[in-house]
Design an enzyme around this catalytic site. Structure first.
Site, short mmCIF file in Angstrom:
data_model
loop_
_atom_site.label_atom_id
_atom_site.label_comp_id
_atom_site.label_asym_id
_atom_site.label_seq_id
_atom_site.Cartn_x
_atom_site.Cartn_y
_atom_site.Cartn_z
NE ARG A 61 -3.38 -2.42 2.83
CZ ARG A 61 -2.98 -3.60 3.31
NH1 ARG A 61 -1.72 -3.76 3.72
NH2 ARG A 61 -3.83 -4.60 3.40
CG HIS A 105 -5.01 0.76 -3.75
ND1 HIS A 105 -4.19 0.96 -2.65
CD2 HIS A 105 -5.86 -0.25 -3.39
CE1 HIS A 105 -4.54 0.14 -1.69
NE2 HIS A 105 -5.54 -0.61 -2.11
NE ARG A 122 -3.04 -3.41 -1.63
CZ ARG A 122 -2.49 -4.30 -0.80
NH1 ARG A 122 -1.19 -4.50 -0.81
NH2 ARG A 122 -3.24 -5.01 0.03
CG HIS A 161 -5.71 -9.17 0.63
ND1 HIS A 161 -5.71 -9.56 -0.68
CD2 HIS A 161 -5.69 -7.81 0.63
CE1 HIS A 161 -5.70 -8.49 -1.46
NE2 HIS A 161 -5.69 -7.43 -0.69
CE1 TYR A 184 -6.23 -6.70 -7.08
CE2 TYR A 184 -6.19 -8.09 -5.13
CZ TYR A 184 -6.18 -6.83 -5.71
OH TYR A 184 -6.12 -5.72 -4.91
#
Length: 293
Positions: A146, A239, A242, A265, A274
């Site tokens: 992040r 982001h 990311r 996560h 994803y």
């Protein structure tokens, strides 16, 4: 009410070990609630009831707050009421019946591998600033961390020899990085950082042009500038790299569990998103390119 909110904030910090972002956002949401309650003659936690809390949610909807913001406010209220009950400031929890609005999950923007490569080639490494920018972009894409984790990295969090960083912004985790990021970091630490520091003494890894810590807004502007020079029309945020990191790993055979650990996560269902992003991207490419689509 404000006194109880402050003691609740201290509880989040010391007992729940909540992240700084959670602490700040919950405190902001509860202070907004306290203003509303005061306007309705309620100044103590024990005076709160389900009716006035529902009125507050209706007020947020009328003011066009997003479903995500309202959901976070409800989470803050739930935790605050539970805390107040534990502390004997409430007899019962009036927030139990509050239901968050349904939040439509917007699929995030991802870049193609070619677009990422083009973006990472934009910084000119003939100035300390360009060398720093190159290192930050390479590190962000190499690790998928992040932006808050990136700007809070300390020099001691980087192991150049072994090729990994230690992230401590949320839950501590180890994330590896590859050769291009290592090369960019070596160049930055070798000369550029000292030039940007102007003699200041600080252990933060990435600094601004005045030698102070880099801000989220500062890095966001840097990224936008390089995206524009690369001719990338997508609405890029920190982001985006990311999201692209995770999608590209999965497209190239990485297992879901490993990507979950690298991303930090808590729930693997977040990482599974994803997989769908990768399929959607492939489908879009097919539709644009295949002559019999």
């Amino acid at each position: 009410m404000q006194e109880t909110i402050q003691s609740f904030t201290d509880y989040l910090q010391t007992e729940k070990k909540a992240s700084k972002n959670t602490e700040v956002s919950y405190q902001r949401d509860l202070r907004k609630l306290a203003v509303f309650l005061k306007e309705h003659g309620i100044e103590k936690p024990e005076q709160m009831n389900a009716t006035v809390l529902n009125s507050y949610l209706l007020y947020l909807e009328r003011e066009h707050f997003s479903p995500a913001t309202i959901s976070r406010s409800i989470a803050a209220i739930h935790m605050f009421c539970q805390y107040a009950c534990q502390e004997g400031k409430m007899v019962s929890d009036p927030s139990k019946a509050l239901q968050p609005p349904r939040v439509e999950r917007k699929m995030p923007e991802i870049l193609s591998i070619a677009e990422v490569d083009l973006l990472l080639r934009q910084p000119k490494t003939d100035t300390p600033k360009g060398i720093r920018d190159k290192a930050m972009l390479e590190m962000l894409y190499a690790t998928g961390i992040r932006v808050s984790e990136l700007i809070h990295l300390k020099i001691q969090d980087v192991n150049l020899m072994m090729g990994y960083i230690t992230c401590r912004d949320e839950k501590e985790r180890i994330v590896p990085f590859g050769g291009p990021a290592k090369k960019a970091l070596e160049q930055y630490l070798g000369s550029a950082r000292a030039a940007l520091m102007h003699g200041r003494d600080d252990d933060v890894l990435f600094v601004n042009c005045s030698g102070g810590p880099m801000s989220r807004q500062g890095f966001w502007k840097i990224l936008k500038s390089y995206a524009k020079s690369a001719g990338i029309t997508a609405d890029i945020t920190p982001h985006t790299l990311r999201h692209s990191f995770a999608t590209h790993l999965l497209q190239n055979g990485a297992d879901l569990k490993s990507v979950q650990e690298m991303m930090g996560h808590a729930d693997i269902s977040t990482t599974q998103m994803y997989l769908h992003l990768g399929v959607n991207k492939i489908r879009d490419v097919y539709r644009k390119a295949h002559p019999r689509k």
